[in-house]
Design a protein around this motif. Structure first.
Motif, mmCIF file in Angstrom:
data_model
loop_
_atom_site.group_PDB
_atom_site.id
_atom_site.type_symbol
_atom_site.label_atom_id
_atom_site.label_comp_id
_atom_site.label_asym_id
_atom_site.label_seq_id
_atom_site.Cartn_x
_atom_site.Cartn_y
_atom_site.Cartn_z
ATOM 1 N N HIS A 75 0.828 -1.210 0.000
ATOM 2 C CA HIS A 75 0.000 0.000 0.000
ATOM 3 C C HIS A 75 0.864 1.263 0.000
ATOM 4 O O HIS A 75 0.399 2.318 -0.414
ATOM 5 N N ALA A 76 2.116 1.140 0.439
ATOM 6 C CA ALA A 76 3.016 2.295 0.436
ATOM 7 C C ALA A 76 3.295 2.794 -0.977
ATOM 8 O O ALA A 76 3.616 3.955 -1.181
ATOM 9 N N PHE A 77 3.162 1.919 -1.980
ATOM 10 C CA PHE A 77 3.370 2.317 -3.372
ATOM 11 C C PHE A 77 2.233 3.194 -3.884
ATOM 12 O O PHE A 77 2.357 3.819 -4.928
ATOM 13 N N CYS A 78 1.142 3.217 -3.180
ATOM 14 C CA CYS A 78 -0.080 3.871 -3.656
ATOM 15 C C CYS A 78 -0.192 5.298 -3.150
ATOM 16 O O CYS A 78 -1.238 5.727 -2.685
ATOM 17 N N VAL A 79 0.864 6.067 -3.246
ATOM 18 C CA VAL A 79 0.875 7.441 -2.759
ATOM 19 C C VAL A 79 -0.263 8.285 -3.336
ATOM 20 O O VAL A 79 -0.910 9.030 -2.606
ATOM 21 N N PRO A 80 -0.575 8.169 -4.640
ATOM 22 C CA PRO A 80 -1.681 8.996 -5.156
ATOM 23 C C PRO A 80 -3.041 8.646 -4.564
ATOM 24 O O PRO A 80 -4.005 9.349 -4.796
ATOM 25 N N MET A 81 -3.128 7.566 -3.799
ATOM 26 C CA MET A 81 -4.423 7.123 -3.276
ATOM 27 C C MET A 81 -4.829 7.783 -1.973
ATOM 28 O O MET A 81 -5.767 7.353 -1.337
ATOM 29 N N ARG A 82 -4.156 8.807 -1.549
ATOM 30 C CA ARG A 82 -4.493 9.435 -0.276
ATOM 31 C C ARG A 82 -5.967 9.788 -0.159
ATOM 32 O O ARG A 82 -6.546 9.722 0.893
ATOM 33 N N ARG A 83 -6.586 10.174 -1.267
ATOM 34 C CA ARG A 83 -7.997 10.579 -1.239
ATOM 35 C C ARG A 83 -8.930 9.415 -1.544
ATOM 36 O O ARG A 83 -10.121 9.596 -1.671
ATOM 37 N N HIS A 84 -8.404 8.230 -1.719
ATOM 38 C CA HIS A 84 -9.207 7.095 -2.170
ATOM 39 C C HIS A 84 -9.183 5.965 -1.143
ATOM 40 O O HIS A 84 -8.496 6.047 -0.139
ATOM 41 N N ALA A 85 -9.924 4.910 -1.414
ATOM 42 C CA ALA A 85 -10.026 3.773 -0.497
ATOM 43 C C ALA A 85 -9.032 2.683 -0.883
ATOM 44 O O ALA A 85 -8.749 2.478 -2.057
ATOM 45 N N ARG A 86 -8.512 1.995 0.129
ATOM 46 C CA ARG A 86 -7.602 0.868 -0.071
ATOM 47 C C ARG A 86 -8.136 -0.339 0.674
ATOM 48 O O ARG A 86 -8.791 -0.205 1.694
ATOM 49 N N ALA A 87 -7.809 -1.521 0.141
ATOM 50 C CA ALA A 87 -8.220 -2.755 0.806
ATOM 51 C C ALA A 87 -7.261 -3.864 0.430
ATOM 52 O O ALA A 87 -6.493 -3.739 -0.528
ATOM 53 N N SER A 88 -7.342 -4.957 1.177
ATOM 54 C CA SER A 88 -6.554 -6.132 0.851
ATOM 55 C C SER A 88 -7.180 -6.847 -0.345
ATOM 56 O O SER A 88 -8.393 -7.020 -0.406
ATOM 57 N N SER A 89 -6.327 -7.267 -1.276
ATOM 58 C CA SER A 89 -6.848 -8.033 -2.417
ATOM 59 C C SER A 89 -7.025 -9.497 -2.040
ATOM 60 O O SER A 89 -7.524 -10.282 -2.831
ATOM 61 N N ARG A 90 -6.629 -9.871 -0.840
ATOM 62 C CA ARG A 90 -6.717 -11.266 -0.397
ATOM 63 C C ARG A 90 -7.856 -11.523 0.582
ATOM 64 O O ARG A 90 -8.090 -12.636 0.983
ATOM 65 N N SER A 91 -8.584 -10.477 0.966
ATOM 66 C CA SER A 91 -9.660 -10.625 1.935
ATOM 67 C C SER A 91 -10.980 -10.102 1.359
ATOM 68 O O SER A 91 -11.150 -8.890 1.203
ATOM 69 N N PRO A 92 -11.921 -10.997 1.064
ATOM 70 C CA PRO A 92 -13.219 -10.537 0.552
ATOM 71 C C PRO A 92 -13.943 -9.604 1.524
ATOM 72 O O PRO A 92 -14.601 -8.665 1.103
ATOM 73 N N GLN A 93 -13.781 -9.841 2.829
ATOM 74 C CA GLN A 93 -14.442 -8.991 3.831
ATOM 75 C C GLN A 93 -13.886 -7.566 3.792
ATOM 76 O O GLN A 93 -14.645 -6.596 3.846
ATOM 77 N N ALA A 94 -12.564 -7.443 3.706
ATOM 78 C CA ALA A 94 -11.947 -6.120 3.641
ATOM 79 C C ALA A 94 -12.358 -5.396 2.366
ATOM 80 O O ALA A 94 -12.624 -4.194 2.378
ATOM 81 N N LEU A 95 -12.411 -6.125 1.277
ATOM 82 C CA LEU A 95 -12.821 -5.539 0.003
ATOM 83 C C LEU A 95 -14.271 -5.047 0.074
ATOM 84 O O LEU A 95 -14.582 -3.931 -0.341
ATOM 85 N N ALA A 96 -15.159 -5.851 0.628
ATOM 86 C CA ALA A 96 -16.569 -5.471 0.744
ATOM 87 C C ALA A 96 -16.733 -4.234 1.619
ATOM 88 O O ALA A 96 -17.500 -3.318 1.284
ATOM 89 N N HIS A 97 -15.990 -4.182 2.732
ATOM 90 C CA HIS A 97 -16.079 -3.043 3.641
ATOM 91 C C HIS A 97 -15.593 -1.760 2.946
ATOM 92 O O HIS A 97 -16.253 -0.722 2.996
ATOM 93 N N ALA A 98 -14.434 -1.830 2.283
ATOM 94 C CA ALA A 98 -13.888 -0.648 1.611
ATOM 95 C C ALA A 98 -14.778 -0.217 0.446
ATOM 96 O O ALA A 98 -14.971 0.977 0.217
ATOM 97 N N ALA A 99 -15.325 -1.175 -0.284
ATOM 98 C CA ALA A 99 -16.217 -0.843 -1.404
ATOM 99 C C ALA A 99 -17.467 -0.134 -0.898
ATOM 100 O O ALA A 99 -17.930 0.838 -1.500
#
Length: 176
Positions: free
Chosen positions: A129-153
């Protein structure tokens, strides 16, 4: 990827390794880049010592990049550009970018941030996630956890629909 799919912007089926970087030795009278210029781009035979290349498929190497770094850009950016043009994202639309910390993912992230789309980017490990500097204004989630993805979405979309989903995930987990 575009080459293998037959979608290369030049229309040619190129051998693998079609991107490169080097120094212009000679240039035509209408060329934008003169002899001695550091360039990168798409060309057939980039593994050869000397190539001939159309000017529209090359650009000047930015000062902050060496030849090896510049040679990685054409195919990555062309792939991201093609995928996103097919999806036609708009300002304010929502995009899901799986594996956002990889080359195509980072290029797609820059592109979607440029058009001011809302982005949900996923990466497998927290350190990616450290590579995603432009994402400060956006949402991030784990690509390995469906629960984390659902929550962030849910946080990002707030009842609205995704305009596009771009994935470069590998291995066995690709949430649908």
């Amino acid at each position: 990827v575009l080459n293998v799919l037959g979608l290369d912007p030049s229309g040619d089926l190129r051998p693998l390794g079609a991107e490169g970087a080097g120094i212009v030795r000679r240039a035509g009278s209408t060329a934008l880049l003169r002899a001695g210029a550091r360039v990168f781009g798409l060309a057939t035979g980039c593994a050869m010592r000397l190539i001939r290349q159309a000017g529209r498929y090359r650009a000047a190497v930015p000062r902050v990049l060496d030849f090896e770094q510049a040679a990685t850009l054409p195919v990555v950016w062309t792939t991201a550009h093609f995928c996103l043009c097919e999806a036609r994202p708009a300002c304010g639309s929502a995009a899901l970018l799986h594996s956002v910390s990889g080359a195509v993912g980072l290029s797609a992230l820059e592109y979607t941030c440029w058009i001011r789309a809302a982005v949900l980017g996923t990466a497998g490990n927290r350190h990616k996630h450290a590579f995603c500097v432009p994402m400060r204004r956006h949402a991030r989630a784990s690509s390995r956890s469906p629960q984390a993805l659902a929550h962030a979405a849910g946080r990002l979309l707030r009842g609205h629909r995704l305009r596009l989903a771009l994935t470069a995930l590998s291995k066995d987990f690709q949430p649908v």
